[in-house]
Each structure stands twice: as structure tokens, then as C-alpha cells.
Design an enzyme around this catalytic site. Sequence first.
Site, mmCIF file in Angstrom:
data_model
loop_
_atom_site.group_PDB
_atom_site.id
_atom_site.type_symbol
_atom_site.label_atom_id
_atom_site.label_comp_id
_atom_site.label_asym_id
_atom_site.label_seq_id
_atom_site.Cartn_x
_atom_site.Cartn_y
_atom_site.Cartn_z
ATOM 1 N NE ARG A 61 -4.183 -1.646 0.261
ATOM 2 C CZ ARG A 61 -5.233 -1.177 0.857
ATOM 3 N NH1 ARG A 61 -5.580 -0.735 1.643
ATOM 4 N NH2 ARG A 61 -6.557 -2.766 0.740
ATOM 5 N NE ARG A 89 -8.052 5.988 2.552
ATOM 6 C CZ ARG A 89 -8.543 5.368 2.292
ATOM 7 N NH1 ARG A 89 -9.833 5.195 3.383
ATOM 8 N NH2 ARG A 89 -8.383 3.788 3.582
ATOM 9 N NE ARG A 97 -9.466 7.133 -3.369
ATOM 10 C CZ ARG A 97 -10.855 7.406 -3.290
ATOM 11 N NH1 ARG A 97 -11.840 8.071 -4.273
ATOM 12 N NH2 ARG A 97 -11.859 7.117 -2.009
ATOM 13 C CG ASP A 143 -8.734 -3.606 -4.245
ATOM 14 O OD1 ASP A 143 -8.144 -3.111 -3.347
ATOM 15 O OD2 ASP A 143 -9.678 -4.202 -4.259
ATOM 16 C CE1 TYR A 191 -12.560 -7.369 1.654
ATOM 17 C CE2 TYR A 191 -11.318 -8.594 0.974
ATOM 18 C CZ TYR A 191 -11.181 -7.331 1.907
ATOM 19 O OH TYR A 191 -10.694 -6.756 3.235
HETATM 20 O O1 CP3 Z 1 0.107 -1.846 -2.627
HETATM 21 C C1 CP3 Z 1 -0.548 -0.886 -3.696
HETATM 22 O O2 CP3 Z 1 0.163 0.209 -3.070
HETATM 23 C C2 CP3 Z 1 -0.872 -0.878 -4.612
HETATM 24 C C3 CP3 Z 1 -2.305 -1.261 -4.259
HETATM 25 C C4 CP3 Z 1 -3.282 -1.312 -3.647
HETATM 26 C C5 CP3 Z 1 -4.897 -1.656 -3.521
HETATM 27 N N1 CP3 Z 1 -5.186 -2.247 -3.089
HETATM 28 C C6 CP3 Z 1 -5.179 0.111 -3.296
HETATM 29 C C7 CP3 Z 1 -6.737 0.186 -2.749
HETATM 30 C C8 CP3 Z 1 -3.284 -3.068 -3.165
HETATM 31 C C9 CP3 Z 1 -1.679 -4.499 -2.958
HETATM 32 C C10 CP3 Z 1 -4.078 -3.777 -2.796
HETATM 33 C C11 CP3 Z 1 -4.657 -5.045 -2.345
HETATM 34 C C12 CP3 Z 1 -6.138 -4.914 -1.023
HETATM 35 N N2 CP3 Z 1 -7.186 -5.161 -1.814
HETATM 36 C C13 CP3 Z 1 -6.032 -6.619 -0.262
HETATM 37 C C14 CP3 Z 1 -4.455 -7.083 0.081
HETATM 38 C C15 CP3 Z 1 -3.761 -6.346 1.012
HETATM 39 C C16 CP3 Z 1 -3.904 -6.439 2.708
HETATM 40 O O3 CP3 Z 1 -3.870 -4.333 2.718
HETATM 41 O O4 CP3 Z 1 -4.886 -6.749 3.078
HETATM 42 C C17 CP3 Z 1 -6.894 -5.970 0.661
HETATM 43 C C18 CP3 Z 1 -7.174 -6.761 1.527
HETATM 44 C C19 CP3 Z 1 -7.874 -5.251 -0.630
HETATM 45 C C20 CP3 Z 1 -9.437 -4.444 -0.407
HETATM 46 C C21 CP3 Z 1 -9.535 -3.425 0.159
HETATM 47 N N3 CP3 Z 1 -9.401 -2.354 -0.334
HETATM 48 C C22 CP3 Z 1 -10.245 -3.093 1.241
HETATM 49 C C23 CP3 Z 1 -9.802 -3.161 2.496
HETATM 50 C C24 CP3 Z 1 -9.775 -1.354 1.203
HETATM 51 C C25 CP3 Z 1 -10.364 -0.450 1.930
HETATM 52 C C26 CP3 Z 1 -11.407 0.568 2.653
HETATM 53 C C27 CP3 Z 1 -10.590 1.716 3.383
HETATM 54 O O5 CP3 Z 1 -11.339 1.783 2.913
HETATM 55 O O6 CP3 Z 1 -9.495 1.380 3.649
HETATM 56 C C28 CP3 Z 1 -9.885 -1.111 -0.472
HETATM 57 C C29 CP3 Z 1 -9.215 0.559 -0.946
HETATM 58 C C30 CP3 Z 1 -8.268 0.153 -1.625
HETATM 59 N N4 CP3 Z 1 -7.550 -0.133 -2.063
HETATM 60 C C31 CP3 Z 1 -7.530 1.658 -1.058
HETATM 61 C C32 CP3 Z 1 -6.253 1.396 -1.825
HETATM 62 C C33 CP3 Z 1 -4.622 2.381 -2.113
HETATM 63 C C34 CP3 Z 1 -7.731 2.447 0.108
HETATM 64 C C35 CP3 Z 1 -8.624 3.101 -0.305
HETATM 65 C C36 CP3 Z 1 -9.008 4.490 -1.354
HETATM 66 O O7 CP3 Z 1 -8.642 5.258 -2.110
HETATM 67 O O8 CP3 Z 1 -9.846 5.446 -0.954
#
Ligand code: CP3
Length: 341
Positions: free
Chosen positions: A23, A27, A36, A72, A148
Site C-alpha cells: 500500500r 491516502r 482521488r 485492487d 469478501y
Molecule cells: O500496495 C499498493 O500500493 C497497491 C495498491 C493496492 C490497493 N489494494 C489499492 C487500494 C493493493 C495491493 C490492494 C490490495 C488489497 N485490497 C487487499 C490486500 C492487501 C491488504 O491490505 O491486506 C485487500 C484486503 C483489499 C480490499 C480493499 N480495498 C480494502 C479492505 C480497502 C480499504 C477500504 C478503506 O476505505 O480503507 C480497499 C480500497 C483500497 N484499495 C484503497 C487503496 C489505496 C484505499 C481506498 C481509497 O483510496 O479510498
Amino acid sequence: MNDRFLKACRREPVDCTPVWFMRQAGRYMQEYQAIRAQHSILEVCKTPELAAQVTLQPIDRFPLDAAIIFADILLPLEAMGLQLEFAEGEGPIIHNPVRDRASVDQLQPVDGDELAYVEAAIRQARRALTGKVPLIGFAGAPFTLASYAIEGGGSRNYILTKQFMYREPEAWHRLLDKLARVVTGYLRRQIRAGAEAVQLFDSWVGCLSPGDYAEYVLPHVQLIFDGLKREQVPLIHFGTGTGSLLRLMRQAGGDVIGLDWRVHLDDGWRTVGHDVAVQGNLDPVALFAPLHEIERRVEEILRRAAGRPGHIFNLGHGILPNTPVESVAATAEMVHKLSQR
Ligand code: CP3
């Protein structure tokens, strides 16, 4: 080309320990927030120019040794027919969750074109990186994706997921097999588009007992790693809360095993065996500590890695929102400085 990340994946000697952060685009970065403010997360993922741009944001700012494509893990679920929404402040929601055998059967076995935008993003990101650092592709692992798909979003206790597993084992295996085949094809396409390593995220698998992991999950993960062996790029196998599953995860596959902060790095490495590489394992919340405290913890992790080839420094899980940007920069610098061979 900075290839210390790929060298460490192959357990070759390096000039200093490579570092990247799960990640790392997100944000906590103002540059990410600016994008965003104009686009939803799904828009960023599906617009290769934007996905490539966000992928490079942390690379331009911090001395990192790898980039990870912005996408994602839930995108393939959408391609398979689940209605995915990222609700502001609530995390992902699936509006038509999988709750029975019939909905497992309805899932589309996508073979790629639906996710071609990720391949396009990989090609653009590779071009923009101009060989500066390698690019990592990724996918969710069958268990984490199934959680999920079944819960309809995040979960605390995975009751619906485990209930499905225990009540309808045949439908469960059919679901995981379908997911494993989609993930294998999806990762293969990412590699062929230019991903130089791939990571399988089994983020929530640590909620399972070793017995349930071996019976309900391991064969499906093994199918993925076996299916990618011929691709000749390093395969990273990541999960959290996996202290009691590490041996089985290693058995399932991967050239690099992710360790979270709940195990000592040397204990975890001994458990998976010194004939694989390891990645980890700073607590993401340590980045909220004062710099001298972060440094103490970075030093400890490096001391436990003991200069053995095959350690990639990372957090034990992803960077959290509100993480101080200065701490991310300082940590990457510390890893390089303190691990100088
Ligand atoms: O690592 C990176 O920089 C690459 C981008 C990346 C994202 N998601 C972008 C994202 C990666 C590798 C993921 C993987 C992901 N997504 C996982 C596995 C990694 C982990 O953290 O365990 C999981 C479980 C998800 C599912 C998911 N997507 C969740 C639980 C969330 C968060 C929701 C929240 O509001 O916090 C997301 C959204 C997401 N995917 C964000 C990012 C940067 C944050 C949301 C945003 O930008 O508003």
C-alpha cells in the site's frame, strides 16, 4: 536498473537490503489524495494512465526498490459478476454476495479480457519507470477473495465464510477452485504484460486453524503457484496472522514468504526454511512512533535477518491512512543505511 529487489527474491547477495511497502501508493500521500479528489478508486484502477501515475508517486518520492501496480484484489470478483462498490469510509461492499451453490455456479470463469485494463496499466507503468525499479503485479488469494464474496465486505469473525465452508464443503471447493483458476490466468497475464514479480495476498487467512487451512485452502493456493512456476518470475506469498500456518503456506508455494510482525523474523524464517526468501516485517503502526523508536525496530529486524541473502524489508501489512510521510521516507533510508554490506 536497481535490481536488488529481484536479487533478494532469488536469494542472491545484494549491496544493501531492498525495501518496498505494501500500500505504498495510498491516502497517506497528498499526491494520491489529489487524484482521488477527482476520481473514484475504481476509476483510477480502470484508467491505465491514472493507475500508472499513482503507481509511480511513491517511487518519485522515496528511495524504494520496487513499485507495485495500482489495482485492487477485488477487481476479479467484479469481472466474475459480483457488484462491487467502494463506499466512502466503509470499505468495499459486494451487493450480491455468494451465499449458496447456485451463486457459485453463476460466477463467470473470466479468462482475462475483462481485466485487460490492469495489463494496460502494467505496460504504461513499466514504460514510465524506465527500468528504475522492478514492477510487482498482484492478486488476492482464493480464501481472502472468497471471504469478501461471501461476507459481502470486510469481516471480523468470518462467520458466514466458515459456515459456508463447514456446511457446504463441496460448493466451497468449487468456489475456491474457480477463484484459483481465475487468479492463475490473471497473474499470468500480468507477468506477460511486464510484471517482474507477483504477490498473492492472502490477507485474512490467519483466521483459520492449521487443519482448516490444510483441508479447505492449501490445495487451491498450490494450484496457483504450480500454474505459475514456468513463468520464471519470483512469486511472493503473503498473509497476516499466519504464525501457525507458515509451514503450510510454504508448502503451498512461493519463492518469498511474507511475515507479519507477530512473529520474530528469524523464527519465521527458520519455520519456512532458509531455502526460501522472506519479506517483512515491521508493524505498520510503528510508523506512527518517533524516529528513534522506528530505527530501533528496523535495526532489530535487520539483526534477525543477519545479512542472510533473501530478505526483503517491508511492513507486516499495508501502510495505514494518516501514516506520517516523513516516517515512510526515513524508514526506507534507514533500511538502506543500516544494512549496507
Ligand atoms: O500496495 C499498493 O500500493 C497497491 C495498491 C493496492 C490497493 N489494494 C489499492 C487500494 C493493493 C495491493 C490492494 C490490495 C488489497 N485490497 C487487499 C490486500 C492487501 C491488504 O491490505 O491486506 C485487500 C484486503 C483489499 C480490499 C480493499 N480495498 C480494502 C479492505 C480497502 C480499504 C477500504 C478503506 O476505505 O480503507 C480497499 C480500497 C483500497 N484499495 C484503497 C487503496 C489505496 C484505499 C481506498 C481509497 O483510496 O479510498
